[in-house]
Design a protein around this motif. Structure first.
Motif, PDB file in Angstrom:
ATOM      1  N   GLN A 144       0.856  -1.029  -0.040  1.00 55.96           N
ATOM      2  CA  GLN A 144      -0.055   0.132   0.163  1.00 55.96           C
ATOM      3  C   GLN A 144       0.695   1.123  -0.128  1.00 55.96           C
ATOM      4  O   GLN A 144       1.740   1.275   0.756  1.00 55.96           O
ATOM      5  N   THR A 145       0.721   2.009  -0.858  1.00 55.27           N
ATOM      6  CA  THR A 145       1.531   3.245  -1.125  1.00 55.27           C
ATOM      7  C   THR A 145       0.475   4.399  -0.754  1.00 55.27           C
ATOM      8  O   THR A 145      -0.374   4.673  -1.451  1.00 55.27           O
ATOM      9  N   ASN A 191       8.025   2.678  -8.513  1.00 51.99           N
ATOM     10  CA  ASN A 191       9.026   1.618  -8.843  1.00 51.99           C
ATOM     11  C   ASN A 191       9.192   0.617  -7.876  1.00 51.99           C
ATOM     12  O   ASN A 191       9.509  -0.328  -8.041  1.00 51.99           O
ATOM     13  N   VAL A 192       8.986   0.957  -6.584  1.00 50.53           N
ATOM     14  CA  VAL A 192       8.796   0.297  -5.404  1.00 50.53           C
ATOM     15  C   VAL A 192       7.979  -0.990  -5.508  1.00 50.53           C
ATOM     16  O   VAL A 192       8.341  -2.052  -5.086  1.00 50.53           O
ATOM     17  N   HIS A 221       5.206   3.587   2.377  1.00 51.77           N
ATOM     18  CA  HIS A 221       4.824   2.227   1.616  1.00 51.77           C
ATOM     19  C   HIS A 221       4.745   1.200   2.837  1.00 51.77           C
ATOM     20  O   HIS A 221       5.657   0.963   3.595  1.00 51.77           O
ATOM     21  N   THR A 222       3.535   0.632   2.622  1.00 55.51           N
ATOM     22  CA  THR A 222       3.488  -0.726   3.724  1.00 55.51           C
ATOM     23  C   THR A 222       3.360  -1.954   2.840  1.00 55.51           C
ATOM     24  O   THR A 222       2.440  -2.220   2.139  1.00 55.51           O
ATOM     25  N   ILE A 236       7.774   1.935   5.423  1.00 56.27           N
ATOM     26  CA  ILE A 236       8.930   2.880   5.222  1.00 56.27           C
ATOM     27  C   ILE A 236       8.211   4.394   5.010  1.00 56.27           C
ATOM     28  O   ILE A 236       7.131   4.524   4.349  1.00 56.27           O
ATOM     29  N   GLU A 237       8.692   5.209   5.835  1.00 58.02           N
ATOM     30  CA  GLU A 237       8.113   6.615   5.445  1.00 58.02           C
ATOM     31  C   GLU A 237       9.151   7.606   4.891  1.00 58.02           C
ATOM     32  O   GLU A 237      10.051   8.162   5.554  1.00 58.02           O
TER      33      GLU A 237
END
Ligand SMILES: NC(=O)C1=CN([C@@H]2O[C@H](COP(=O)(O)OP(=O)(O)OC[C@H]3O[C@@H](n4cnc5c(N)ncnc54)[C@H](O)[C@@H]3O)[C@@H](O)[C@H]2O)C=CC1
Ligand SMILES: O=C([O-])CC(=O)C(=O)O
Length: 270
Positions: A144-145, A191-192, A221-222, A236-237
């Motif tokens: 999840q972004t 891209n992640v 991003h989780t 990550i934040e």
């Protein structure tokens, strides 16, 4: 390869310039020898204080001077950069790794030319654990972004579907689908998700949600992985760079760490 690996960077924007600065400060075993840029004058000005200024070359000429080619450019020129690096048997480190998903033939070609393609963890985290889990049975992988709306503005998927993100005042789910379609619809934003897909179970089975969220200031991003060996939940934040709000500051650092891993005697993390 020579004892010191020579490095070339394509694109001196948010990622490329920070990486070039770090390499110029000195990293044992790595030497920045050349860059390819859109605007040579701007690049000369940006590198005026460098101790050891790299050559400014056309993309096609970069492989003559470089063992490793880092792509840090707009996704539109990915194929040109990848082809130059792979045809010459270089180590190719792509930032715009979402562009690899519809071009997996490049991996086959690299096997023939002796090139290697090393996708950095980039703005994400935990790809070592995802790769380990994927050596066994994996049930599901999701990402999840959440980004501030301005970090998503202009994405082709939003434009095609007439979705306005600027001015929204609550978190809005703007995309739900697999990583292949996410990378196509948001070439400058996820891209992640592509890196996660390549580390784990592939782009068709990697599910992606993208939220435009006016409540966040960081690109967040989780990842969740349900696997036989482990259950992973990681977030990550990322602090956006000043140069490009779509790009987290950690991305250039991740590529630097990735390059160090290519030459260091002690390497931590798989
Ligand atoms: N893998 C990851 O986790 C991440 C990947 N990215 C991707 O990395 C890529 C670069 O990102 P940023 O540095 O933030 O972009 P940026 O827009 O800040 O920099 C790109 C640079 O490439 C230059 N450029 C444009 N055309 C060129 C050409 N023909 N030859 C050489 N240089 C050219 C531009 O002038 C600019 O300086 C983007 O595709 C972005 O989506 C960004 C963040 C995270
Ligand atoms: O995924 C990307 O390309 C960029 C991103 O979200 C970040 O920098 O956090």
């Amino acid at each position: 390869m020579s004892e010191t690996y020579t490095v070339g960077i394509v694109g001196l924007g948010a990622i490329g310039l920070e990486l070039a600065r770090a390499l110029d400060k000195g990293v044992p075993g790595l030497k920045l020898t050349a860059v390819a840029v859109r605007d040579a004058e701007k690049a000369r000005a940006a590198m005026k204080d460098f101790k050891d200024r790299p050559l400014i070359l056309d993309i096609a000429k970069l492989p003559r001077e470089c063992d490793i080619i880092v792509e840090a450019a707009p996704s539109a020129i990915f194929e040109e950069v990848a082809t130059a690096a792979i045809e010459s048997g270089c180590v190719f480190v792509p930032s715009s790794c979402g562009q690899l998903l519809p071009r997996m033939h490049l991996v086959e070609r690299a096997k023939e030319t002796g090139a290697r393609i090393i996708v950095p963890t980039g703005a994400l985290l935990g790809l070592d654990a995802v790769r380990a889990a994927a050596e066994g049975e994996v049930e599901s992988v999701t990402i999840q972004t959440r980004k501030p709306p301005r970090g998503l503005e202009g994405a082709p998927y939003l434009v095609q579907n007439n979705i306005q993100v600027l001015g929204i005042n609550e978190p809005t789910l703007v995309f739900k689908g697999n990583a292949f379609d996410a990378a196509k619809g948001f070439p400058a934003n996820v891209n992640v998700a592509a890196a996660l897909a390549m580390a784990g179970v592939g782009p068709e089975r990697t599910m992606v949600e993208i939220w435009a969220d006016p409540g966040v200031t960081r690109n967040t991003h989780t990842i969740k992985v349900e696997a036989a060996a482990a259950r992973l939940t990681m977030t990550i934040e990322n602090v956006p760079t000043e140069a490009n709000p779509r790009t987290g500051k950690i991305t250039g650092l991740s590529i630097l760490a990735c390059l160090r891993g290519l030459v260091s005697t002690l390497k931590v993390g798989s």
